[in-house]
Design a protein around this motif. Structure first.
Motif, PDB file in Angstrom:
ATOM      1  N   ALA A 343     -25.592 -36.397 -27.644  1.00  0.00           N
ATOM      2  CA  ALA A 343     -25.552 -34.863 -28.028  1.00  0.00           C
ATOM      3  C   ALA A 343     -26.692 -34.414 -28.794  1.00  0.00           C
ATOM      4  N   ALA A 344     -27.631 -35.422 -29.390  1.00  0.00           N
ATOM      5  CA  ALA A 344     -28.871 -34.679 -29.787  1.00  0.00           C
ATOM      6  C   ALA A 344     -30.293 -34.840 -28.821  1.00  0.00           C
ATOM      7  N   VAL A 345     -29.956 -35.804 -27.765  1.00  0.00           N
ATOM      8  CA  VAL A 345     -31.184 -35.729 -27.173  1.00  0.00           C
ATOM      9  C   VAL A 345     -30.951 -35.615 -25.555  1.00  0.00           C
ATOM     10  N   THR A 346     -29.712 -36.291 -24.969  1.00  0.00           N
ATOM     11  CA  THR A 346     -29.787 -36.257 -23.564  1.00  0.00           C
ATOM     12  C   THR A 346     -29.250 -35.092 -23.041  1.00  0.00           C
ATOM     13  N   ILE A 347     -28.230 -34.569 -23.836  1.00  0.00           N
ATOM     14  CA  ILE A 347     -27.520 -33.258 -23.269  1.00  0.00           C
ATOM     15  C   ILE A 347     -28.595 -32.130 -23.263  1.00  0.00           C
ATOM     16  N   PRO A 348     -29.148 -31.964 -24.402  1.00  0.00           N
ATOM     17  CA  PRO A 348     -30.156 -30.891 -24.458  1.00  0.00           C
ATOM     18  C   PRO A 348     -31.440 -30.950 -23.392  1.00  0.00           C
ATOM     19  N   PHE A 349     -31.561 -32.331 -23.365  1.00  0.00           N
ATOM     20  CA  PHE A 349     -32.648 -32.563 -22.446  1.00  0.00           C
ATOM     21  C   PHE A 349     -32.367 -32.193 -20.940  1.00  0.00           C
ATOM     22  N   ASP A 350     -31.159 -32.728 -20.493  1.00  0.00           N
ATOM     23  CA  ASP A 350     -30.538 -32.235 -19.124  1.00  0.00           C
ATOM     24  C   ASP A 350     -30.448 -30.794 -19.058  1.00  0.00           C
ATOM     25  N   LEU A 351     -29.906 -30.170 -19.971  1.00  0.00           N
ATOM     26  CA  LEU A 351     -29.752 -28.605 -19.918  1.00  0.00           C
ATOM     27  C   LEU A 351     -31.158 -27.932 -19.729  1.00  0.00           C
ATOM     28  N   HIS A 352     -32.103 -28.375 -20.405  1.00  0.00           N
ATOM     29  CA  HIS A 352     -33.533 -27.734 -20.276  1.00  0.00           C
ATOM     30  C   HIS A 352     -33.895 -27.957 -18.832  1.00  0.00           C
ATOM     31  N   LEU A 353     -33.955 -29.140 -18.394  1.00  0.00           N
ATOM     32  CA  LEU A 353     -34.285 -29.546 -16.888  1.00  0.00           C
ATOM     33  C   LEU A 353     -33.327 -28.831 -16.045  1.00  0.00           C
ATOM     34  N   LEU A 354     -32.015 -28.508 -16.154  1.00  0.00           N
ATOM     35  CA  LEU A 354     -31.135 -27.658 -15.323  1.00  0.00           C
ATOM     36  C   LEU A 354     -31.613 -26.221 -15.391  1.00  0.00           C
ATOM     37  N   LEU A 379     -31.734 -30.414  -9.401  1.00  0.00           N
ATOM     38  CA  LEU A 379     -30.461 -30.047  -9.632  1.00  0.00           C
ATOM     39  C   LEU A 379     -29.656 -31.412  -9.102  1.00  0.00           C
ATOM     40  N   ALA A 380     -30.098 -31.958  -7.798  1.00  0.00           N
ATOM     41  CA  ALA A 380     -29.457 -33.007  -7.197  1.00  0.00           C
ATOM     42  C   ALA A 380     -29.223 -34.291  -8.023  1.00  0.00           C
ATOM     43  N   VAL A 381     -30.523 -34.735  -8.805  1.00  0.00           N
ATOM     44  CA  VAL A 381     -30.651 -35.809  -9.383  1.00  0.00           C
ATOM     45  C   VAL A 381     -29.601 -35.682 -10.741  1.00  0.00           C
ATOM     46  N   LEU A 382     -29.735 -34.410 -11.219  1.00  0.00           N
ATOM     47  CA  LEU A 382     -28.902 -34.205 -12.563  1.00  0.00           C
ATOM     48  C   LEU A 382     -27.357 -33.913 -11.902  1.00  0.00           C
TER      49      LEU A 382
END
Length: 410
Positions: A343-354, A379-382
């Motif tokens: 919740a604190a790292v992975t999801i915000p990081f993925d949203l930033h990349l997305l 996008l494909a990797v995520l």
């Protein structure tokens, strides 16, 4: 089921563990642990004795008056009984193995005692070579070899999936060498998408074979990482082969770190479960955690709480109950920390990349092919792993939601 019923049992594997005997079907993976007298009763039923005759035989041998009809009835939902009085008994379908034509004799070398010695020697050699050369050690810089984020992620994903396939194949091959069918599927562990090799029939194999199957994936990872370190040490720095070897080394380091998360039923978890002799460690710990949560909730609401001695550990031997309590702490703490990190790292990081990838793909200057391809790769990797995760999660848990939705309302 009657006292004079004649049963035909499916072929059952039997493994004596001293105080109890493990019995089950290797083709479906359904196993139970019985006291020796229970296993003897099962053997007599398999020989064609009726429950009444089996009870009389065991009473003469042990002095105990056992409920053999009840035991035989309990075998029905397990799928152990093929026919009862000539009538077919429905049961679970046999596991459909991956690579069904692979024969145990072909891969029997994977269970040879000399193989682990060779793998350890290779790993020690790689450690000695890398000891004085920090540039060969795993690190995030080994993965950043280009300014194009999508290209880096795509290459990393490709390497990770190839290594994952090799890892699971190692489990499958060693299980097949032990004569146990296995199947490679997708699954979920909390927020992680995982490939997993299902080998429930491994309960019937000797302990050394079981532990070899559980450790085969990590042993293969270490072998590949060791070979990659030696390759990087003997190739020109900056070359394609050199960089690829460093990417493999770092990816394996990440994989082994995840394997250490025993609270997610990783390979290390199954080794711990086998070494401790706790046949259902994760299920028992989960039940114990829920029981403790219910007691805590009752205390907060000032309502009568379930008695501590009435929990799911009451039926376990004292030694096994202690192990389950310790693992419950590991399970609870690990799950909370893992979900918090997500919740604190992975999801915000993925949203930033997305967001960044979408901007590259649809921005007015997206006519630049490099930017468009880079955004598409991100996008494909995520998104592809997330789609696979959702599909695997639904296959495992969807029926619970469907059942609740279709239940009649009061």
């Amino acid at each position: 089921m009657r006292e004079d019923s004649i049963l035909t049992l499916h072929p059952l594997a039997v493994r004596d563990e001293g105080e109890e005997t493990v019995v089950g079907r290797t083709d479906t993976g359904d196993f139970i642990a019985l006291p020796p007298v229970g296993a003897r009763a099962l053997g007599l039923l398999a020989e064609g004795h009726t429950p009444a005759h089996t009870r009389r035989l065991l009473r003469a041998q042990t002095g105990q008056n056992l409920d053999i009809t009840g035991l035989a009835t309990d075998l029905l939902p397990l799928g152990f009984v093929a026919t009862c009085d000539g009538h077919p008994v429905p049961g679970p379908a046999p596991l459909r193995p991956t690579w069904p034509r692979l024969r145990p004799a072909t891969v029997a070398f994977t269970l040879h005692p000399a193989l682990p010695v060779l793998l350890v020697a290779l790993t020690v050699t790689a450690v000695v070579v890398a000891a004085g050369r920090p540039q060969l050690w795993p690190g995030y810089r080994q993965l950043i070899w280009s300014d194009h984020t999508g290209l880096v992620l795509l290459a990393q994903a490709a390497v990770a999936w190839i290594l994952l396939g090799i890892h699971e194949t190692a489990h499958l091959i060693t299980a097949r060498a032990a004569g146990v069918p296995g199947r490679i599927t997708f699954g979920t562990r909390l927020q992680f998408l995982v490939a997993q090799t299902e080998v429930p029939g491994i309960w019937a194999a000797p302990r050394r074979h079981r532990q070899t199957v559980y450790a085969a994936g990590m042993a293969t990872d270490l072998t590949l990482a060791s070979a990659a370190v030696l390759t990087a040490a003997t190739t020109t720095e900056g070359s394609v082969v050199h960089r690829a070897a460093l990417i493999v080394t770092t990816t394996v380091a990440i994989t082994l770190t995840i394997q250490a998360m025993a609270f997610m039923r990783t390979d290390i978890y199954f080794l711990i479960q086998d070494l401790t002799g706790c046949h259902t460690l994760y299920a028992d710990a989960t039940a114990h955690a829920r029981h403790q949560a219910a007691r805590a909730a009752a205390w907060l609401r000032r309502r009568p709480a379930p008695a501590p001695g009435l929990g799911p550990l009451a039926a376990l031997p004292a030694r096994e109950a202690r192990i389950v309590r310790v693992y419950t702490v590991v399970l609870t703490a690990g799950t909370v920390l893992c979900l918090t990190a997500a919740a604190a790292v992975t999801i915000p990081f993925d949203l930033h990349l997305l967001t960044a990838a979408t901007g590259h793909l649809f921005a007015p200057d997206a006519s630049v092919a490099v930017h468009a391809l880079d955004g598409g790769a991100v996008l494909a990797v995520l998104l592809i792993p997330q789609a696979l995760w959702a599909r695997a999660w639904w296959r495992r848990h969807g029926h619970h939601l469907t059942r609740r939705r279709s239940a009649p309302q009061p």
